[in-house]
Write a protein that holds these residues in place. Structure first.
Motif, PDB file in Angstrom:
ATOM      1  N   GLY A   1      32.059  33.677  31.855  1.00 36.00           N
ATOM      2  CA  GLY A   1      32.846  32.686  31.346  1.00 36.00           C
ATOM      3  C   GLY A   1      34.417  33.323  30.885  1.00 36.00           C
ATOM      4  N   PHE A   2      34.768  34.525  31.510  1.00 33.93           N
ATOM      5  CA  PHE A   2      35.884  34.995  30.950  1.00 33.93           C
ATOM      6  C   PHE A   2      37.053  34.432  31.947  1.00 33.93           C
ATOM      7  N   GLU A   3      38.101  34.285  31.141  1.00 35.83           N
ATOM      8  CA  GLU A   3      39.224  33.418  31.760  1.00 35.83           C
ATOM      9  C   GLU A   3      40.573  34.165  31.594  1.00 35.83           C
ATOM     10  N   TYR A   4      41.172  34.313  32.770  1.00 32.78           N
ATOM     11  CA  TYR A   4      42.587  35.110  32.861  1.00 32.78           C
ATOM     12  C   TYR A   4      43.607  34.066  32.616  1.00 32.78           C
ATOM     13  N   GLN A   5      44.704  34.345  31.820  1.00 33.34           N
ATOM     14  CA  GLN A   5      45.796  33.550  31.772  1.00 33.34           C
ATOM     15  C   GLN A   5      47.109  34.384  31.356  1.00 33.34           C
ATOM     16  N   VAL A   6      48.207  33.989  31.702  1.00 33.23           N
ATOM     17  CA  VAL A   6      49.380  34.715  31.432  1.00 33.23           C
ATOM     18  C   VAL A   6      50.285  33.633  30.378  1.00 33.23           C
ATOM     19  N   LEU A   7      50.299  34.085  29.453  1.00 35.59           N
ATOM     20  CA  LEU A   7      50.816  33.264  28.155  1.00 35.59           C
ATOM     21  C   LEU A   7      52.572  33.689  28.279  1.00 35.59           C
ATOM     22  N   THR A   8      53.277  32.713  28.060  1.00 39.76           N
ATOM     23  CA  THR A   8      54.662  33.052  27.977  1.00 39.76           C
ATOM     24  C   THR A   8      55.170  32.693  26.541  1.00 39.76           C
ATOM     25  N   PRO A   9      56.414  33.386  26.148  1.00 38.13           N
ATOM     26  CA  PRO A   9      56.814  33.517  24.847  1.00 38.13           C
ATOM     27  C   PRO A   9      57.663  32.101  24.813  1.00 38.13           C
ATOM     28  N   PRO A  10      57.909  31.615  23.587  1.00 40.92           N
ATOM     29  CA  PRO A  10      57.333  32.130  22.180  1.00 40.92           C
ATOM     30  C   PRO A  10      55.718  31.732  21.761  1.00 40.92           C
ATOM     31  N   PHE A  11      55.355  32.645  20.955  1.00 49.18           N
ATOM     32  CA  PHE A  11      53.867  32.293  20.634  1.00 49.18           C
ATOM     33  C   PHE A  11      53.567  31.589  19.279  1.00 49.18           C
TER      34      PHE A  11
ATOM     35  N   LYS B   1      34.130  49.309  50.547  1.00 43.91           N
ATOM     36  CA  LYS B   1      33.189  49.946  49.932  1.00 43.91           C
ATOM     37  C   LYS B   1      33.497  50.618  48.669  1.00 43.91           C
ATOM     38  N   LYS B   2      34.958  51.038  48.547  1.00 47.84           N
ATOM     39  CA  LYS B   2      35.421  51.684  47.517  1.00 47.84           C
ATOM     40  C   LYS B   2      35.789  50.715  46.176  1.00 47.84           C
ATOM     41  N   MET B   3      36.054  49.564  46.706  1.00 50.86           N
ATOM     42  CA  MET B   3      36.127  48.529  45.530  1.00 50.86           C
ATOM     43  C   MET B   3      34.980  47.831  45.000  1.00 50.86           C
ATOM     44  N   GLN B   4      33.638  48.278  45.635  1.00 51.96           N
ATOM     45  CA  GLN B   4      32.816  47.583  45.290  1.00 51.96           C
ATOM     46  C   GLN B   4      32.293  47.344  43.814  1.00 51.96           C
ATOM     47  N   ASN B   5      32.307  48.451  43.083  1.00 52.86           N
ATOM     48  CA  ASN B   5      32.361  48.312  41.562  1.00 52.86           C
ATOM     49  C   ASN B   5      33.147  47.224  40.871  1.00 52.86           C
TER      50      ASN B   5
ATOM     51  N   VAL C   1      34.545  42.160  38.296  1.00 53.99           N
ATOM     52  CA  VAL C   1      35.160  40.703  38.189  1.00 53.99           C
ATOM     53  C   VAL C   1      34.368  39.649  38.495  1.00 53.99           C
ATOM     54  N   ASN C   2      33.369  39.706  39.214  1.00 50.04           N
ATOM     55  CA  ASN C   2      32.201  38.663  39.315  1.00 50.04           C
ATOM     56  C   ASN C   2      31.428  38.454  38.283  1.00 50.04           C
ATOM     57  N   GLN C   3      30.887  39.572  37.742  1.00 51.91           N
ATOM     58  CA  GLN C   3      30.279  39.350  36.192  1.00 51.91           C
ATOM     59  C   GLN C   3      31.169  38.702  35.579  1.00 51.91           C
ATOM     60  N   ALA C   4      32.346  39.174  35.374  1.00 54.21           N
ATOM     61  CA  ALA C   4      33.053  38.542  34.120  1.00 54.21           C
ATOM     62  C   ALA C   4      33.345  37.022  34.390  1.00 54.21           C
ATOM     63  N   GLN C   5      33.609  36.547  35.704  1.00 55.78           N
ATOM     64  CA  GLN C   5      33.559  35.096  35.930  1.00 55.78           C
ATOM     65  C   GLN C   5      32.447  34.386  35.478  1.00 55.78           C
ATOM     66  N   ARG C   6      31.174  34.988  36.065  1.00 56.21           N
ATOM     67  CA  ARG C   6      29.958  34.233  35.531  1.00 56.21           C
ATOM     68  C   ARG C   6      29.753  34.372  33.959  1.00 56.21           C
TER      69      ARG C   6
ATOM     70  N   MET D   1      39.086  45.923  31.336  1.00 61.25           N
ATOM     71  CA  MET D   1      40.266  46.471  31.796  1.00 61.25           C
ATOM     72  C   MET D   1      40.487  45.981  33.409  1.00 61.25           C
ATOM     73  N   ASP D   2      39.331  46.503  34.132  1.00 62.49           N
ATOM     74  CA  ASP D   2      39.455  46.350  35.485  1.00 62.49           C
ATOM     75  C   ASP D   2      39.649  44.712  35.710  1.00 62.49           C
ATOM     76  N   VAL D   3      38.964  43.789  35.140  1.00 60.41           N
ATOM     77  CA  VAL D   3      39.123  42.415  35.313  1.00 60.41           C
ATOM     78  C   VAL D   3      40.549  41.928  35.056  1.00 60.41           C
ATOM     79  N   LEU D   4      41.161  42.616  33.967  1.00 61.26           N
ATOM     80  CA  LEU D   4      42.695  42.196  33.740  1.00 61.26           C
ATOM     81  C   LEU D   4      43.626  42.834  34.541  1.00 61.26           C
ATOM     82  N   PHE D   5      43.261  44.031  35.123  1.00 65.11           N
ATOM     83  CA  PHE D   5      44.261  44.806  36.221  1.00 65.11           C
ATOM     84  C   PHE D   5      44.268  43.822  37.461  1.00 65.11           C
ATOM     85  N   VAL D   6      43.090  43.559  37.882  1.00 68.84           N
ATOM     86  CA  VAL D   6      42.804  42.986  39.375  1.00 68.84           C
ATOM     87  C   VAL D   6      43.533  41.504  39.197  1.00 68.84           C
TER      88      VAL D   6
END
Length: 851
Positions: free
Chosen positions: A647-657, A631-635, A640-645, A736-741
């Protein structure tokens, strides 16, 4: 009848002493201290110096008695040790000897480590022979009086004959066979001790006569010698300790029959006691306490010596400050300095006279204040400059005041500085903010006093410009010009002395050496070592067997070396490395401050005499225990679900950029800053060179990056830390919640143990009634400072992801003011460099972010 005789014999000595003392009070009742000082002031300085030397010369032959004793009794002592013990014994005996009893007891004590010290006979024999000079002088005095060579002293024959009779009786009894008194005495020792006794008494008489001639007493030398012998005889017969009291009173009674002013007679005796008794006694006390302190210091492993040096250094510093303040204040009151005879000729030219009158005091006073600061900071370069300034002060006071007391005071201060040379170990002078506040307050008050007393109330103005002063302008202009000239001269010399003290500045540590740093980070890193590559810090490396084992990153502001985070490298050398860093920094005049350090490091710093308090807490997410279920993590799940719907995409980029990614990140950063200045030191800032070093987690929608965070891995801590975080203004709430999760999931996939979400300043600080006052104050800032910075909001936000909080501390020297430490942190909380150090990279065309 027998009891009556015993009682009478016991009362003779105190009765005679009381009669003599009461008679002396009657004779000197009209003498004042002013009369005495007036007579003493007539003595030239070279005469005073000569008398002091003769006083020590008169005592020195007594030391030869113990040299003779050591050879006679075959003592095995080094010459230096023998002379030191002998000086103490004889000086104390001169001042407190009950018919030589004190000397015999002291020899029994101080020669306890030599053979034959269980027998007192050699000491008694030596004492009897040490009276040879007085016995011979008494016999000569009897002859001189008997044959009327020195007429008018027949009434004093009783004392001389009594002593001589006692000497003859003791001499005859000593040769009685059954007493064996002279058994063990060699002929050589007998001759040497007797001859030395004659020499000692002759030097004492010469000293006494020299003092009389110095103060201008018009009496025949033969009479002086006779009176000296009679007084010594009376003192010996009455057995006064160290011949004090009876000798002086007897001399006053004997002087009463001569045409000698009473005040001169008193001065004569005072000077004799001063140079023959007090000054050697002072030297003996200094020697005694020096030897005692060395023994105590050895027994207690050097702690007393350290404490004594510290106390002496503090007292010397305070004395220098007081001396400088008094000199400046005397310069603000010209009437004090009008005693200089030469300057009276300059009175027709008021400005010239005033400058010559005030300038030396004020100039030397301020130079002394600067020197005092150098001594207080224990700077080596301050030693010779302070010696030179004090010598100038001594010469100036000798010429201007023409009184011995100021010269003695500044002379003692000069000696104190010379003796404190060992306490001066710092290689350079750095004027800390705390010291600037103190010195600024002193200088400000002195300048105000100069303006108030030296300008407005100067007697010279009232005397020379009384009529013009009523008009209101000219005196003010005149004195302001004079004051300006003095201030300019003082400022020029003060700057020269300050530049001398501050010369040859050395930097602490070394600049960034990336290969060397990376090699050390293999032994151990932290979640703050990434900040080393910002380029705004210097580095200190502690080595063992020529190899770097511990490193610290820091930034210098004023005298504070602000260390960022825990040391890195091999943990088992942290304590030694920190201690060496504190010591090396101290030698260069810097004071380390350990900022945002762990409890372990704070406790290590506390061992070095550091205070500490809690800054806040870091939010650590335990990856194995984290879950978005419940229940505590419901929000959070909803965001996170709204971000996925969406179309937000999470990715870890590695250098060099490539340049396209860097351009997007820079645009986001500038939008997020909104014109604010980048922070640094304890935070990463946006710099292309810096960002090319670490992976970057991004959230993108339709190929456009909306939020990013740089990720730093500490392999030693098995921890991933979020460093630089930025997002666009159009990014939806909860980005930022989405980014942290997603970052938590990424860190878990990397096999790490924790994710560090960063500091929550002032969190859980000062909550207890017994907390430090500064922490209680921080708690009030935490509760009521949300209008400036959302302390509670930040803590509440991070609490959504973890309940595991790790306290972080700041440790600082107890000699530092916490306010100045905080100001230092505020001043260095910026980028500090235009660009971070460049890292040579080869761009990978395949590493472009997929649009």
């Amino acid at each position: 009848m027998k009891k009556f005789k015993q009682l009478l014999s016991r009362l003779i000595v105190p009765t005679v002493t009381v009669i003599l003392i009461s008679q002396s009070f009657y004779m000197t009742r009209e003498i004042t201290w002013d009369m005495i000082f007036s007579t003493i002031n007539d003595i030239y300085w070279w005469q005073a110096l000569l008398l002091m030397v003769l006083g020590f010369v008169a005592v020195l032959p007594t030391v030869l008695n113990d040299v003779i004793l050591a050879k006679w009794q075959h003592y095995h002592l080094k010459r230096r040790e023998l002379l030191a013990r002998s000086w103490l014994i004889n000086v104390f005996n001169i001042n407190a000897g009950f018919v030589g009893t004190v000397g015999m007891l002291l020899r029994r004590i101080w020669f306890f480590d030599q053979k034959n010290t269980n027998h007192m006979k050699p000491y008694i024999q030596m004492y009897i022979l040490s009276l040879t000079g007085l016995f011979v002088a008494s016999a000569g005095a009897i002859v001189a009086v008997w044959f009327n060579f020195v007429p008018g002293y027949e009434d004093n024959m009783i004392w001389l004959m009594l002593l001589l009779g006692a000497a003859i009786f003791v001499g005859l009894m000593s040769f009685v066979p059954r007493f064996h008194f002279w058994q063990g005495m060699t002929r050589r020792a007998l001759v040497l001790l007797s001859g030395n006794a004659l020499l000692t008494y002759a030097l004492q008489m010469a000293l006494f006569v020299t003092i009389g001639l110095t103060i201008g007493v018009n009496v025949r030398v033969a009479i002086m010698l006779l009176l000296f012998t009679i007084a010594n005889t009376i003192a010996l017969v009455t057995m006064t300790p160290g011949t004090w009291g009876s000798f002086d009173v007897s001399m006053l009674l004997l002087f009463s029959g001569l045409a000698i002013d009473v005040e001169k007679a008193v001065v004569w005796l005072i000077l004799y006691r001063l140079v023959y008794n007090m000054m050697p006694l002072a030297s003996a006390l200094v020697l005694f306490f020096y030897r005692l302190s060395r023994k105590i210091n050895t027994d207690y492993r050097g702690v007393p010596h350290y404490v004594a040096l510290s106390v002496t250094h503090q007292l010397t510093t305070v004395a220098l400050y007081l001396a400088g303040i008094l000199l400046v204040l005397s310069g603000t009151m010209p009437s004090i300095m009008q005693r200089i005879t030469v300057l009276h000729r300059l009175r027709p030219w008021p400005i010239t006279f005033a400058l010559a009158n005030q300038l030396p005091n004020i100039l030397l006073g301020f130079l002394l204040l600067i020197s005092a600061r150098g001594i207080a900071n224990r700077v080596k370069r301050a030693y010779w400059s302070t010696i030179v300034v004090l010598i100038l002060v001594v010469i100036y006071t000798l010429i201007s005041f023409r009184q011995i007391l100021p010269v003695v005071i500044f002379g003692l201060l000069l000696v104190a500085v010379i003796l404190s040379k060992k306490t001066l170990y710092r290689e350079q002078f750095i004027h800390s903010w705390e010291q600037q506040v103190v010195d600024g307050g002193i200088w400000g008050l002195l300048i105000i006093s100069y303006l108030a007393l030296g300008v407005l109330n100067a007697p010279l103005v009232k005397h020379h410009f009384q009529r013009l002063n009523q008009l209101g302008l000219l005196p003010s202009v005149h004195w302001w010009l004079m004051g300006t000239a003095i201030i300019l001269v003082v400022t020029a010399f003060s700057l020269l002395l300050s530049r001398y003290l501050s010369a040859h500045q050395q930097q602490l540590g070394v600049p960034l050496d990336e290969p060397r740093l990376n090699q050390l980070l293999v032994l151990g890193d932290t979640h703050y070592t990434n900040l080393a590559f910002l380029g705004d810090k210097r580095f200190y490396f502690y080595q063992v067997a020529g190899q770097d084992v511990v490193g610290m990153q820091f930034r210098v502001i004023n005298n504070q070396a602000m260390v960022m985070g825990d040391p890195f490298g091999d943990k088992k050398y942290f304590a030694a490395g920190m201690q060496q860093f504190v010591d090396d920094a101290d030698v260069l005049g810097y004071t380390p401050v350990f900022y945002e350090v762990s409890e372990q490091v704070a406790m290590l710093a506390h061992e070095f005499g550091y205070d500490f308090f809690k800054l806040g807490e870091e939010a650590h997410v335990i990856l194995s225990a984290f879950s978005t279920a419940g229940k505590k993590m419901q929000n959070v799940r909803s965001v996170v679900n709204q971000a996925q719907r969406a179309g937000f995409e999470y990715q870890v980029l590695t250098p060099p950029f490539n340049q396209q990614i860097m351009a997007q990140l820079q645009a986001i950063s500038q939008e997020w800053l909104a014109g604010r200045e980048e922070k640094g030191y304890s935070l990463g800032f946006f710099d292309p060179n810096y960002l090319q070093r670490y992976p970057i987690a991004v959230l993108a929608q339709a190929g456009k990056i909306e939020a990013f965070a740089t990720l730093v891995t500490s392999h030693s801590e098995q921890q991933l830390a979020v460093d630089l975080m930025r997002f666009t203004q159009v990014a939806p709430n909860g980005v930022m919640d989405v980014l942290f999760v997603n970052t938590i999931a990424y860190a878990k996939a990397q096999g790490l143990q924790t994710l560090n979400l960063g500091m929550s300043p002032l969190a859980n600080v000062g909550q207890h009634r017994q907390s430090f006052g500064r922490e209680r104050l921080a708690n009030l800032v935490y509760q009521f400072g949300s209008k400036v910075y959302s302390f509670e909001g930040l803590h509440h936000y991070k609490s959504k992801f973890t309940k595991n909080w790790v306290p972080m501390y700041i440790a600082y020297s107890r000699k530092s003011w916490v306010l100045m430490v905080m100001i230092g942190l505020l001043k260095i909380d910026n980028k500090g460099v235009a660009r971070a150090p460049e890292m040579k990279v080869v761009y990978d065309k395949d590493n472009d972010f997929e649009q």
